[in-house]
Design a protein around this motif. Sequence first.
Motif, short mmCIF file in Angstrom:
data_model
loop_
_atom_site.label_atom_id
_atom_site.label_comp_id
_atom_site.label_asym_id
_atom_site.label_seq_id
_atom_site.Cartn_x
_atom_site.Cartn_y
_atom_site.Cartn_z
N ALA A 53 0.88 -1.15 -0.08
CA ALA A 53 -0.02 -0.05 0.01
C ALA A 53 0.94 1.20 0.10
N GLU A 54 1.82 1.31 0.74
CA GLU A 54 2.84 2.56 0.96
C GLU A 54 3.87 2.68 -0.24
N SER A 55 3.91 1.60 -1.17
CA SER A 55 4.48 1.63 -2.30
C SER A 55 3.67 2.13 -3.58
N ALA A 56 2.43 1.65 -3.42
CA ALA A 56 1.56 2.42 -4.42
C ALA A 56 1.25 3.80 -4.02
N ALA A 57 1.41 4.37 -2.89
CA ALA A 57 1.38 5.54 -2.49
C ALA A 57 2.24 6.63 -3.18
N LEU A 58 3.52 6.07 -3.48
CA LEU A 58 4.46 6.90 -4.05
C LEU A 58 4.04 7.19 -5.62
N PHE A 59 3.26 6.59 -5.91
CA PHE A 59 3.08 6.75 -7.42
C PHE A 59 1.53 7.42 -7.71
N ALA A 60 0.65 7.01 -6.71
CA ALA A 60 -0.75 7.54 -6.94
C ALA A 60 -1.50 7.83 -5.34
#
Length: 316
Positions: A53-60
């Motif tokens: 989830a936190e890696s996704a938040a880097l891009f969206a």
Amino acid sequence: MNFETELEQKTAAIEPILRRYLPAETGYQSKVAEAMNYSIQAGGKRLRPLLMAESAALFADTSVIDAEQDASAREAFVDRALPLFMAALEMIHNYSLVHDDLPAMDNDEYRRGRKTTHVVYGEGMAVLAGDGLLNYAFETAVRAFEEAETKEELYKAAAAMKILSGKAGINGMIGGQCADLEAEKLGDDVTEEMLLYIHEHKTAALIQAAMTIGAVLAGAAQAEIAVLERCAYNIGVAFQIQDDILDVTSSLEVLGKQVGSDEKNHKLTYVAMHGLEESKRQVAKLSEEAVEMLANFPKRNIFLEKLAKQLVYREK
């Protein structure tokens, strides 16, 4: 909000996501479903879904671990698909733990402070519970295709499925477990190259899956995904070395599982090969490099950077 409070809240928010996709304990198969759920609901750091989830938040922009509404109510594909892959990856992780704890593998009686699945349900049912979790993970993740509304979203779902299957398979986690078993026969003849292969595949592979799947679903470029994969390698290997350190220095009360199991199972660990001080230095080096990679993304995620540090310096 300080980091510890934020971590606690985000970790707690993952629990309802996991419960949403657990198998029903009904019918003649109810006992295996019960054993599967026993493993999943044993708690833990929920590291892999959190990293996803936190890696996704880097891009969206996504608040999937903060929002309470059902995934189907969200408009963005990343928020519809993320919970499915978060749950699936945690199922795969837990299946590996159920099998690792079996007498034929590490023969551990405690996991996360309570009896392991095979102790509670018997060895045969524990084998089935692990098998069930692995298969149910893909039954869950494949539902992302139903959430796709465009060709681009279908490609994202397919790319995420490819990562999930590859990192969990014989060229990923299972390959690492295979090498780990073979290494037990070699004793002191295990090379550092083989030991790092084990750490990369047995531990880092699912962390790589978590971070790269999050990035893929959020629409990251291939070059950005590649950086995250290298970053996840560092985190995973450092995490495993720290695990080796804790197996020597911690206790059952603190760690929630038996310590000294590496020595008991005649495993040559990074600590045994290089000593405690060098192992600690390597953990610090890998951690610093990982945080530097994360800090260089245009959109910084300070929580993710702090999480990477916390994971490799944990005490349990």
